[in-house]
Design an enzyme around this catalytic site. Sequence first.
Site, PDB file in Angstrom:
ATOM      1  N   CYS A  38     -49.552 -12.566 -13.574  1.00  0.00           N
ATOM      2  CA  CYS A  38     -49.322 -14.065 -12.988  1.00  0.00           C
ATOM      3  C   CYS A  38     -50.651 -14.302 -11.939  1.00  0.00           C
ATOM      4  CB  CYS A  38     -48.019 -13.854 -12.060  1.00  0.00           C
ATOM      5  SG  CYS A  38     -48.361 -12.719 -10.474  1.00  0.00           S
TER       6      CYS A  38
ATOM      7  N   CYS B 119     -50.079 -12.935  -2.259  1.00  0.00           N
ATOM      8  CA  CYS B 119     -49.910 -13.815  -2.984  1.00  0.00           C
ATOM      9  C   CYS B 119     -49.510 -15.253  -2.285  1.00  0.00           C
ATOM     10  CB  CYS B 119     -48.769 -13.705  -4.023  1.00  0.00           C
ATOM     11  SG  CYS B 119     -48.397 -15.073  -5.065  1.00  0.00           S
TER      12      CYS B 119
ATOM     13  N   HIS C 179     -39.225  -2.213   0.746  1.00  0.00           N
ATOM     14  CA  HIS C 179     -40.024  -2.695  -0.562  1.00  0.00           C
ATOM     15  C   HIS C 179     -41.346  -3.449   0.504  1.00  0.00           C
ATOM     16  CE1 HIS C 179     -42.375  -5.558  -3.151  1.00  0.00           C
ATOM     17  NE2 HIS C 179     -41.847  -4.695  -4.124  1.00  0.00           N
TER      18      HIS C 179
ATOM     19  N   GLU D  17     -43.043  -6.109   0.122  1.00  0.00           N
ATOM     20  CA  GLU D  17     -43.049  -7.553   0.511  1.00  0.00           C
ATOM     21  C   GLU D  17     -41.974  -7.794   1.334  1.00  0.00           C
ATOM     22  OE1 GLU D  17     -42.510 -10.117  -2.877  1.00  0.00           O
ATOM     23  OE2 GLU D  17     -41.675 -11.616  -1.867  1.00  0.00           O
TER      24      GLU D  17
ATOM     25  N   SER E 125     -41.142  -4.145  -8.361  1.00  0.00           N
ATOM     26  CA  SER E 125     -39.898  -4.896  -8.151  1.00  0.00           C
ATOM     27  C   SER E 125     -39.716  -5.990  -9.456  1.00  0.00           C
ATOM     28  CB  SER E 125     -39.751  -5.546  -6.830  1.00  0.00           C
ATOM     29  OG  SER E 125     -38.569  -6.514  -6.855  1.00  0.00           O
ATOM     30  N   ASN E 126     -40.763  -6.396  -9.930  1.00  0.00           N
ATOM     31  CA  ASN E 126     -40.365  -7.702 -10.666  1.00  0.00           C
ATOM     32  C   ASN E 126     -40.293  -7.085 -12.097  1.00  0.00           C
ATOM     33  OD1 ASN E 126     -42.921  -8.496 -12.611  1.00  0.00           O
ATOM     34  ND2 ASN E 126     -43.657  -7.578 -10.595  1.00  0.00           N
TER      35      ASN E 126
ATOM     36  N   SER F  99     -47.219  -7.416 -12.894  1.00  0.00           N
ATOM     37  CA  SER F  99     -48.547  -6.501 -12.479  1.00  0.00           C
ATOM     38  C   SER F  99     -49.042  -5.721 -13.833  1.00  0.00           C
ATOM     39  CB  SER F  99     -48.147  -5.605 -11.616  1.00  0.00           C
ATOM     40  OG  SER F  99     -46.986  -5.059 -11.764  1.00  0.00           O
TER      41      SER F  99
HETATM   42  C1  2E4 Z   1     -46.534  -9.262  -4.776  1.00  0.00           C
HETATM   43  C2  2E4 Z   1     -45.484 -10.230  -4.921  1.00  0.00           C
HETATM   44  O1  2E4 Z   1     -43.276  -6.955  -5.832  1.00  0.00           O
HETATM   45  P1  2E4 Z   1     -43.260  -6.445  -6.950  1.00  0.00           P
HETATM   46  O2  2E4 Z   1     -43.070  -4.710  -6.771  1.00  0.00           O
HETATM   47  O3  2E4 Z   1     -42.810  -6.780  -8.154  1.00  0.00           O
HETATM   48  O4  2E4 Z   1     -45.044  -6.049  -7.136  1.00  0.00           O
HETATM   49  P2  2E4 Z   1     -45.947  -5.992  -8.382  1.00  0.00           P
HETATM   50  O5  2E4 Z   1     -47.254  -5.392  -7.604  1.00  0.00           O
HETATM   51  O6  2E4 Z   1     -45.310  -4.873  -9.320  1.00  0.00           O
HETATM   52  O7  2E4 Z   1     -46.138  -7.265  -8.896  1.00  0.00           O
HETATM   53  C3  2E4 Z   1     -47.168  -8.407  -8.316  1.00  0.00           C
HETATM   54  C4  2E4 Z   1     -46.620  -8.951  -7.284  1.00  0.00           C
HETATM   55  C5  2E4 Z   1     -47.175  -9.042  -5.991  1.00  0.00           C
HETATM   56  C6  2E4 Z   1     -45.272  -9.531  -7.299  1.00  0.00           C
HETATM   57  N1  2E4 Z   1     -44.915 -10.303  -6.106  1.00  0.00           N
HETATM   58 FE1  SF4 Z   2     -47.124 -14.475  -6.455  1.00  0.00          FE
HETATM   59 FE2  SF4 Z   2     -45.649 -11.955  -6.683  1.00  0.00          FE
HETATM   60 FE3  SF4 Z   2     -44.829 -14.707  -7.907  1.00  0.00          FE
HETATM   61 FE4  SF4 Z   2     -46.840 -13.263  -8.893  1.00  0.00          FE
HETATM   62  S1  SF4 Z   2     -44.820 -12.416  -8.973  1.00  0.00           S
HETATM   63  S2  SF4 Z   2     -46.875 -15.374  -8.378  1.00  0.00           S
HETATM   64  S3  SF4 Z   2     -47.841 -12.229  -7.068  1.00  0.00           S
HETATM   65  S4  SF4 Z   2     -45.146 -14.125  -5.831  1.00  0.00           S
END
Ligand code: 2E4
Ligand code: SF4
Length: 319
Positions: free
Chosen positions: A17, A101, A129, A131, A229-230, A273
């Site tokens: 992303c 982010c 987590h 975040e 997480s995502n 990620s």
């Molecule tokens: C920051 C915010 O938060 P998650 O564990 O999904 O982080 P990941 O590093 O896998 O993905 C990028 C990201 C970073 C997503 N949201």
């Molecule tokens: Fe930002 Fe996380 Fe969304 Fe990616 S997944 S745009 S790093 S908030």
Amino acid sequence: MTMPPLTLYLAAPRGFCAGVDRAIKIVEMALEKWGAPVYVRHEIVHNKFVVDRLRDMGAVFVEELDEAPTDRPVIFSAHGVPKAIPAEAERRNMVYVDATCPLVSKVHLEAERHHENGLQMIMIGHAGHPETVGTMGQLPEGEVLLVETVEDVAGLEVRDPERLAYITQTTLSIDDTAAIVAALRERFPAIAIPRKEDICYATTNRQGAVKAIAGRIDALLVIGAPNSSNSKRLVEVGRAAGCRVAQLVQRATDIDWEALQGATAVGVAAGASAPEVLVDEVIAAFRARFDTTVEAVETVKERVEFKVPRILREPAETP
Ligand code: 2E4
Ligand code: SF4
């Protein structure tokens, strides 16, 4: 020997992303500007492949600020940090770059705004987590109450039910979060509703893309790390949409081929990620075993981009 036919449905959007792109670019540009080593507090994003590559380029990953020397730049990961961390870096006179982010920072600002207006915050997120820790750490201890499930809502002990607001982690399941929000609104009808959802566009789109292929596939593979997480939410979304087999894999070697026996249609998704080279690797692993047809299923086009912080756009100072 003839290989069995199989169709791979590639979910799109998938993978990086705008926030991940920016965070990785920040580390690369910092290495260019200041040379190695550059320290990074926490994995810049939750992906071993990304972290290993940056480590090879000269980045040093640490969990806590005091593991970094004061005379080298330090970068904060994309997930965000509690307020105390940049404050500590300043106290130690360190050069730091914040790779949080911008969509996470937006939630931080929202929390502060509500706090200034005298509202107590409820955060929907996963305990521990980074975040969640970072967002809760924008406000003094005890000002943000955490809920992880619908059941948690019943146990909340709030200061004043008339003066509440909620925020969320950016990477939650859209559907699970909607259920928690409904429970919050039922118990606290006066709770302030965010102007815009905190779950970000990338999370929303990746979950939508998994739902779009779920009906056509016998199994789903989500490329992502166990601490992402995502990515984990994409596996859950797949299961909830009826995929009996849904695996989180870091790369092709993790695929459980036994579980895929008899499958003729497999979905491939990738967390925010996960780099695209890992998708290519998974496709190649299928081509080696099946007569594979690849079909991309795109639900929406993403055009979001974020600028890197100004300190990296300026030339290095000459001594
Ligand atoms: C920051 C915010 O938060 P998650 O564990 O999904 O982080 P990941 O590093 O896998 O993905 C990028 C990201 C970073 C997503 N949201
Ligand atoms: Fe930002 Fe996380 Fe969304 Fe990616 S997944 S745009 S790093 S908030």
